[in-house]
Design a protein around this motif. Structure first.
Motif, PDB file in Angstrom:
ATOM      1  N   ASP A 252       5.347 -20.418   9.434  1.00  0.00           N
ATOM      2  CA  ASP A 252       4.782 -19.225   9.708  1.00  0.00           C
ATOM      3  C   ASP A 252       5.441 -18.146   8.436  1.00  0.00           C
ATOM      4  OD1 ASP A 252       3.528 -17.073  10.520  1.00  0.00           O
ATOM      5  OD2 ASP A 252       4.346 -16.986  12.406  1.00  0.00           O
ATOM      6  N   GLY A 253       4.805 -18.146   7.493  1.00  0.00           N
ATOM      7  CA  GLY A 253       5.552 -16.934   6.306  1.00  0.00           C
ATOM      8  C   GLY A 253       6.292 -17.808   5.654  1.00  0.00           C
ATOM      9  N   LYS A 254       7.415 -18.435   6.047  1.00  0.00           N
ATOM     10  CA  LYS A 254       8.285 -19.354   5.274  1.00  0.00           C
ATOM     11  C   LYS A 254       8.613 -20.815   5.950  1.00  0.00           C
ATOM     12  CE  LYS A 254      11.091 -15.493   3.560  1.00  0.00           C
ATOM     13  NZ  LYS A 254      12.220 -14.555   3.252  1.00  0.00           N
ATOM     14  N   LEU A 255       9.054 -21.587   5.096  1.00  0.00           N
ATOM     15  CA  LEU A 255       9.440 -23.156   5.376  1.00  0.00           C
ATOM     16  C   LEU A 255      10.580 -23.480   4.766  1.00  0.00           C
ATOM     17  CD1 LEU A 255       8.738 -25.118   7.532  1.00  0.00           C
ATOM     18  CD2 LEU A 255       7.511 -26.280   5.501  1.00  0.00           C
ATOM     19  N   ASP A 256      11.732 -23.492   5.331  1.00  0.00           N
ATOM     20  CA  ASP A 256      13.020 -23.952   4.748  1.00  0.00           C
ATOM     21  C   ASP A 256      12.578 -25.290   4.033  1.00  0.00           C
ATOM     22  OD1 ASP A 256      16.045 -22.998   4.852  1.00  0.00           O
ATOM     23  OD2 ASP A 256      15.948 -25.030   4.922  1.00  0.00           O
ATOM     24  N   SER A 257      13.599 -25.400   2.808  1.00  0.00           N
ATOM     25  CA  SER A 257      13.631 -26.507   1.800  1.00  0.00           C
ATOM     26  C   SER A 257      14.044 -27.926   2.605  1.00  0.00           C
ATOM     27  CB  SER A 257      13.846 -26.181   0.491  1.00  0.00           C
ATOM     28  OG  SER A 257      15.548 -25.842   0.522  1.00  0.00           O
TER      29      SER A 257
END
Length: 458
Positions: free
Chosen positions: A132-137
């Motif tokens: 949601d908005g960002k997704l960690d690598s």
């Protein structure tokens, strides 16, 4: 009355019972493997409203889709599992917890030209992690572990997960001043394994892309960077600092590569490969392709990657994700074609076949109920056939154990148990018979659906 000739449509696969059990065993192993990593199962409708399914529209997808009218409704069969996932997440956003991790195994439909190993109706097995908005690598780094676990659980050993990052490629082409042509270049380079280096060079320098020979040579030199994963990363470090997008991609690829050991992926099953681009614009970061080392001609058996916005055609919310897809029907066909399916796998529809030899079925029903209560799949054979015909049936379905109940056995409170593999027959109480069958099944059911010939030769 005239008879209709029975036939199966071209591009649709039907399996005989033993093969169907092998296929279903593979599906169950996939479900178990995906569940181990915290993915929830999802099932979406086969049929969607055409405007929803074709929100992106255009291209080959729209030409291949099965589309029809039912009354006033314009409907289509789903052509993949990603678009229905995007709709599902956009529709249920407020009810989901993010990151949302789902797996789905189901049929999809594409009206392309049917050919050997290519189907119009086929199963796909997908996993995706949606942020949601960002997704960690770090999520990108976990994907190879899931691929490795899945294929080893199926029985494959000689495979390699090849990984790259589209940002590295975009950044490199920007260094060459070819940002505008980056997508065309990547699509061309992605064909390297299929058409060879000379043909790729010719396409790069042809009228459509229009690179100079020097530029094409520089690209071929770059994508040919090879060695151990550490050596590839060291070579890429030499380009650091020249382009921000390149540096971001290199950081992400480094995270993926350096977490391999912790995630349990052996070095021999993983390789950084700059030729991997995935032809779709859909992918924006990490990309994956998995190939069988002894059969590279088969191509990718599992592919996927990172994308910036899953549901951009349905919502303004930014929903980045990473996922992979296995073309399960094609993989099953190819494995069978190459002799990889384990013919020794227990594919019987039942563990025990009870043959009542008296008119009174009561004792046989009691025995069947007792065996089923202990988790033993049991079939009661009540057809009025000769004993030889009954045993022929047992052989045909490859049942491991036949239990015979005649007047003598009933009077003694026992049953005759025949091991169909060894031919040995003994008389046992119902409890002893159940214990014997359970012990035998524990040994019989140890195999995997795939028998990796390459691994056996090592």
């Amino acid at each position: 009355m005239s008879k209709v000739q029975p036939r199966t449509l071209s591009g649709f696969m039907e399996l005989l019972p033993a093969r169907q059990i092998q296929f279903d065993t593979m599906v169950e192993i996939l479900r178990e493997s995906f569940s181990l990593y915290g993915f929830t199962p999802l099932d979406t409708p086969l049929i969607e409203a055409s405007d929803v399914l074709l929100a992106k529209g255009g291209g080959e997808t729209e030409k291949q889709i099965y589309r029809f009218m039912k009354g006033d409704s314009d409907l289509s069969l789903r052509f993949d599992l990603t678009v229905p996932l995007a709709k599902y997440v956009a529709l249920n956003y407020s009810h989901l917890a993010f990151p949302f991790r789902r797996f789905q195994i189901g049929k999809v439909y594409r009206g392309e030209r049917a050919q050997r190993g290519r189907f119009r109706e086929f199963y796909q097995a997908d996993i995706d992690i949606i942020g949601d908005g960002k997704l960690d690598s770090s999520n990108d780094a976990e994907i190879p572990a899931i691929i490795y676990r899945t294929f080893t659980a199926l029985g494959l050993r000689r495979f390699q997960i090849r990984v790259n990052n589209r940002k590295i490629l975009n950044g490199f082409y920007a260094m060459l001043g070819q940002t505008r042509k980056a997508t065309d270049i990547m699509r061309t380079v992605d064909k390297l394994d299929k058409i060879g280096e000379k043909s790729v060079r010719d396409l790069l320098t042809g009228e459509e892309i229009g690179l100079t020979e020097l530029e094409a040579a520089e690209i071929m030199k770059f994508i040919r960077i090879s060695g151990t994963n550490e050596q590839v990363l060291e070579s890429l470090e030499e380009y650091r600092g020249r382009n921000e997008v390149f540096d971001e991609g290199l950081n992400e690829l480094t995270v993926v590569a350096r977490n391999l050991k912790a995630f349990g992926v052996p070095a021999e099953n993983f390789a950084l490969d700059l030729t991997i681009a995935r032809g779709l614009d859909y992918y924006t970061g990490t990309v994956y392709e998995t190939t069988m080392l002894d059969h590279p001609e088969i191509g990718s058996i599992c592919s996927g990657g990172r994308y910036d916005n899953l549901a951009e055609y349905y919502t303004d919310k930014q929903l980045p994700g990473v996922g992979i897809s296995i073309g399960l029907t094609r993989l099953f066909f190819v494995l069978g074609d190459q002799g990889y399916l384990n013919e020794n796998l227990n594919t019987a529809p039942t563990d025990a076949l009870i043959l009542p030899m008296t008119d009174d079925l009561g004792p046989a029903i009691t025995l069947a109920t007792q065996l089923r209560g202990q988790g033993i799949r049991t079939q009661l054979y009540t057809e009025q056939k000769k004993f030889k015909q009954k045993m022929t049936y047992a052989d045909k379905i490859r049942v491991p154990y036949v239990l015979i109940l005649g007047e003598e056995e009933i009077s003694q409170g026992v049953c005759a148990v025949k091991d169909m593999r060894s031919g040995e027959q003994v008389k046992l109480s119902y409890e002893e018979a159940a214990a014997l069958i359970q012990t035998g099944l524990a040994q019989l059911n140890q195999g995997t659906p795939i028998q990796d010939k390459g691994a056996a030769q090592d």
